[in-house]
Design a protein around this motif. Sequence first.
Motif, short mmCIF file in Angstrom:
data_model
loop_
_atom_site.label_atom_id
_atom_site.label_comp_id
_atom_site.label_asym_id
_atom_site.label_seq_id
_atom_site.Cartn_x
_atom_site.Cartn_y
_atom_site.Cartn_z
N SER A 10 -23.78 -50.13 -55.00
CA SER A 10 -22.22 -50.01 -55.04
C SER A 10 -21.44 -51.71 -54.25
O SER A 10 -22.58 -52.14 -53.30
CB SER A 10 -21.54 -49.24 -54.60
OG SER A 10 -22.12 -49.14 -52.93
N GLU A 15 -16.63 -51.50 -52.70
CA GLU A 15 -17.51 -49.93 -53.00
C GLU A 15 -17.47 -50.16 -54.53
O GLU A 15 -17.75 -48.58 -54.17
CB GLU A 15 -16.54 -48.71 -52.30
CG GLU A 15 -17.57 -49.53 -50.77
CD GLU A 15 -16.46 -48.40 -49.87
OE1 GLU A 15 -16.48 -47.28 -49.97
OE2 GLU A 15 -16.76 -48.53 -48.27
N ASP A 17 -18.52 -49.29 -57.89
CA ASP A 17 -19.95 -49.59 -59.00
C ASP A 17 -20.54 -50.62 -59.87
O ASP A 17 -21.35 -50.05 -60.19
CB ASP A 17 -20.58 -47.84 -59.47
CG ASP A 17 -19.27 -47.25 -60.03
OD1 ASP A 17 -18.45 -47.84 -60.86
OD2 ASP A 17 -20.15 -46.25 -60.69
#
Length: 100
Positions: A10, A15, A17
């Motif tokens: 990630s 964050e 993915d």
Amino acid sequence: MNEVIKLAKSCAWCESDEVGEAKKSVYWELPDGTRAIEIIETPSIICHSCKMEYQTEEMVKDIEDQLFLINTKEIGKAISYVDLMAQPKLLKRNYFDFLS
């Protein structure tokens, strides 16, 4: 030299993915502060969500350590990542790294 990137699962920034890998030019100040160099085709992480391009902490440490261990006066304004990492070392390890 076959450098393996440990691809992030990630993005370190948002964050997401939706990350991928690429080879990018980066600019690095030499440890003695005299100048900066371009490091061409440096393994990098690219986030497709927030568009951030960055190197992993491990990659940053590898570059920093290598720049401490080699004769940087022999490097021109630009060098490829592979060539940088192949430079002969003057020391066995980075004795200024007190965290390792």
